[in-house]
Motif scaffolding. Structure first.
Motif, short mmCIF file in Angstrom:
data_model
loop_
_atom_site.label_atom_id
_atom_site.label_comp_id
_atom_site.label_asym_id
_atom_site.label_seq_id
_atom_site.Cartn_x
_atom_site.Cartn_y
_atom_site.Cartn_z
N ILE A 174 -64.29 -28.18 19.13
CA ILE A 174 -63.13 -28.42 18.26
C ILE A 174 -63.34 -29.68 17.41
O ILE A 174 -62.94 -29.71 16.23
CB ILE A 174 -61.83 -28.54 19.08
N ASN A 175 -63.95 -30.68 17.96
CA ASN A 175 -64.23 -31.89 17.17
C ASN A 175 -65.21 -31.60 16.04
O ASN A 175 -65.08 -32.13 14.93
CB ASN A 175 -64.76 -33.00 18.07
N GLU A 176 -66.20 -30.76 16.31
CA GLU A 176 -67.14 -30.36 15.26
C GLU A 176 -66.42 -29.54 14.19
O GLU A 176 -66.68 -29.68 13.00
CB GLU A 176 -68.28 -29.55 15.87
N VAL A 202 -56.59 -30.83 18.46
CA VAL A 202 -57.57 -31.84 18.88
C VAL A 202 -56.95 -32.78 19.90
O VAL A 202 -57.54 -33.08 20.95
CB VAL A 202 -58.09 -32.64 17.66
N LYS A 203 -55.73 -33.23 19.60
CA LYS A 203 -55.04 -34.16 20.50
C LYS A 203 -54.75 -33.52 21.85
O LYS A 203 -54.92 -34.14 22.91
CB LYS A 203 -53.73 -34.63 19.86
N LYS A 204 -54.33 -32.25 21.83
CA LYS A 204 -54.01 -31.54 23.07
C LYS A 204 -55.24 -31.44 23.96
O LYS A 204 -55.17 -31.65 25.17
CB LYS A 204 -53.48 -30.15 22.73
N ILE A 205 -56.38 -31.13 23.35
CA ILE A 205 -57.62 -31.00 24.13
C ILE A 205 -58.09 -32.36 24.62
O ILE A 205 -58.58 -32.50 25.75
CB ILE A 205 -58.70 -30.31 23.27
N GLU A 206 -57.93 -33.39 23.79
CA GLU A 206 -58.30 -34.75 24.22
C GLU A 206 -57.49 -35.18 25.43
O GLU A 206 -58.01 -35.85 26.33
CB GLU A 206 -58.09 -35.74 23.07
#
Length: 229
Positions: A174-176, A202-206
């Protein structure tokens, strides 16, 4: 030509246009039904035992895409080939949904991002607009953004299922993806709004990865990283 004759001709043109749209709607309804069947099938991966059956579910999904290709062939015959964008709104939503589903299948199989060309092949349409019924770039990008939201959900459910390595891989992916979208100059308002939602994914996965870290489960995931996906 009299006024009445002019309007009679206009009515004939309107009637023809309405007939075309009605034929398109019938095929789109069939595509929507097939898309729902694929989605229902793939939603099973979010359940605990579902991770063990990912290959089988992906295989079944690809069988359903055979139906999609047949339906797409039918859709191509319902309107003049040079009027794609005149009727585009009729199939735009379902096409974006099918892009997402194809992208999800490919991710589950290989944890890679499917290309627009590969999606077009899966759906039985063209990638190049000059060659006829094609996959518009913005429809492809919209489908990919839906994939990001689905993977954020998958990251959460992976932890529930005891798969602590998968969220780490999803986070990298997701970051890529986010970095890739940052390179684009998005002028489509709808697409830009959908991209704005990516930062929440992104925030949710972080947060999931951080939770694994403070619980020490990321170490366990790293040790098992060479195991099954």
């Amino acid at each position: 030509m009299s006024v009445s004759e002019m309007f009679a001709a206009l009515q004939g043109a309107l009637g023809q246009d309405q007939d075309i749209r009605e034929e398109i709607r019938k095929v789109v309804q069939a595509l929507e039904q097939t898309a729902r069947e694929i989605l229902t099938l793939l939603q099973g991966v979010h359940q605990g035992p579902g991770f063990q059956h990912i290959p089988k579910k992906c295989q079944k999904a690809r069988e359903h895409f055979g139906t999609v290709r047949t339906q797409m062939e039918s859709l191509k015959t319902k309107f003049p080939a040079d009027q794609y964008y005149r009727f585009h709104e009729h199939w735009r939503f379902v096409l974006q949904r099918l892009v997402f589903l194809a992208a999800f299948v490919v991710y589950l199989e290989s944890e890679t991002l499917v290309t627009r060309e590969a999606v077009a092949e899966i759906l039985g349409i063209e990638a190049d607009r000059e060659r006829g019924f094609h996959l518009d770039i913005e429809d492809y990008l919209s489908g990919v953004l839906t994939l990001a939201s689905e993977l954020a959900r998958l990251a959460v459910n992976s932890v529930t299922a005891g798969d602590y390595a998968r969220p780490l891989r999803i986070s990298t992916f997701i970051n890529e993806l986010d970095s890739g979208f940052r390179l684009l100059n998005l002028k489509n308002d709808s697409l830009r709004k959908r991209y704005d939602g990516l930062k929440y994914d992104v925030k949710k996965i972080e947060e999931v990865v951080y939770d694994l870290s403070i619980r020490g489960l990321n170490k366990e995931a790293t040790v098992g990283a060479g195991g099954e996906k």
